[in-house]
Design a protein around this motif. Sequence first.
Motif, PDB file in Angstrom:
ATOM      1  N   ILE A  39      10.846  28.555   9.770  1.00  0.00           N
ATOM      2  CA  ILE A  39      10.941  29.564   8.721  1.00  0.00           C
ATOM      3  C   ILE A  39      12.215  29.736   8.067  1.00  0.00           C
ATOM      4  O   ILE A  39      12.442  30.371   7.171  1.00  0.00           O
ATOM      5  CB  ILE A  39      10.765  30.851   9.483  1.00  0.00           C
ATOM      6  N   GLY A  88      13.611  27.827   3.633  1.00  0.00           N
ATOM      7  CA  GLY A  88      13.610  28.383   2.222  1.00  0.00           C
ATOM      8  C   GLY A  88      12.355  28.271   1.457  1.00  0.00           C
ATOM      9  O   GLY A  88      12.477  28.454   0.158  1.00  0.00           O
ATOM     10  N   GLN A  89      11.399  27.476   1.879  1.00  0.00           N
ATOM     11  CA  GLN A  89      10.414  27.201   1.049  1.00  0.00           C
ATOM     12  C   GLN A  89       9.125  27.907   1.337  1.00  0.00           C
ATOM     13  O   GLN A  89       8.982  27.860   2.493  1.00  0.00           O
ATOM     14  CB  GLN A  89      10.133  25.494   1.355  1.00  0.00           C
ATOM     15  N   ASP A  90       8.593  28.445   0.300  1.00  0.00           N
ATOM     16  CA  ASP A  90       7.173  29.382   0.685  1.00  0.00           C
ATOM     17  C   ASP A  90       6.057  28.196   0.156  1.00  0.00           C
ATOM     18  O   ASP A  90       6.199  27.340  -0.415  1.00  0.00           O
ATOM     19  CB  ASP A  90       7.247  30.345  -0.294  1.00  0.00           C
ATOM     20  N   GLY A  91       5.059  28.483   0.715  1.00  0.00           N
ATOM     21  CA  GLY A  91       3.735  27.916   0.361  1.00  0.00           C
ATOM     22  C   GLY A  91       3.430  27.622  -1.131  1.00  0.00           C
ATOM     23  O   GLY A  91       3.901  28.629  -1.718  1.00  0.00           O
ATOM     24  N   THR A  92       2.284  27.083  -1.477  1.00  0.00           N
ATOM     25  CA  THR A  92       1.868  27.343  -2.796  1.00  0.00           C
ATOM     26  C   THR A  92       0.391  27.808  -2.548  1.00  0.00           C
ATOM     27  O   THR A  92      -0.441  27.257  -1.960  1.00  0.00           O
ATOM     28  CB  THR A  92       1.738  25.770  -3.257  1.00  0.00           C
ATOM     29  N   ASP A 140      -3.482  27.830   5.033  1.00  0.00           N
ATOM     30  CA  ASP A 140      -3.530  29.179   5.415  1.00  0.00           C
ATOM     31  C   ASP A 140      -4.985  29.746   4.739  1.00  0.00           C
ATOM     32  O   ASP A 140      -4.807  29.765   3.402  1.00  0.00           O
ATOM     33  CB  ASP A 140      -2.574  30.144   5.254  1.00  0.00           C
ATOM     34  N   VAL A 195      -3.302  29.102   0.892  1.00  0.00           N
ATOM     35  CA  VAL A 195      -1.812  28.754   0.885  1.00  0.00           C
ATOM     36  C   VAL A 195      -1.699  27.436   1.656  1.00  0.00           C
ATOM     37  O   VAL A 195      -1.848  27.586   2.825  1.00  0.00           O
ATOM     38  CB  VAL A 195      -0.942  30.072   1.415  1.00  0.00           C
ATOM     39  N   HIS A 219       1.223  24.944   2.886  1.00  0.00           N
ATOM     40  CA  HIS A 219       2.566  24.597   3.178  1.00  0.00           C
ATOM     41  C   HIS A 219       2.678  23.155   3.649  1.00  0.00           C
ATOM     42  O   HIS A 219       2.066  22.711   4.548  1.00  0.00           O
ATOM     43  CB  HIS A 219       3.189  25.459   4.615  1.00  0.00           C
TER      44      HIS A 219
END
Length: 106
Positions: A6, A9-13, A44, A99, A101
Amino acid sequence: MRNWPINTGQDGTAVNVTSVSQTIDISSGGTDLRMMENEDVMIDNPGPNDVYVRGADTAAGVATVLSLRVPAASLQPYRKGTSRYLALVCAAGKTQTVVVHVGEGQ
């Protein structure tokens, strides 16, 4: 056992999946170059519809309802290996936002 980090610093798309197969680029996780070496994908799918996925080497990759199923209301990790793209599709007449990741999972 590894868990999904976590702290990168990368969020999912978010991907709006329809009954027409589409591909997304999973070869990197954006500007964080460490993501380029990662071999895993976490999908997800909050539901209510199933999504079908398949790794691809080109943007022309196609997923069908015979591809690997990501069940509704699930969080599924997969090894992407050397796949640069992920093809996604829903059953006819269905749509689902998932989403995706890219990272190192368990």
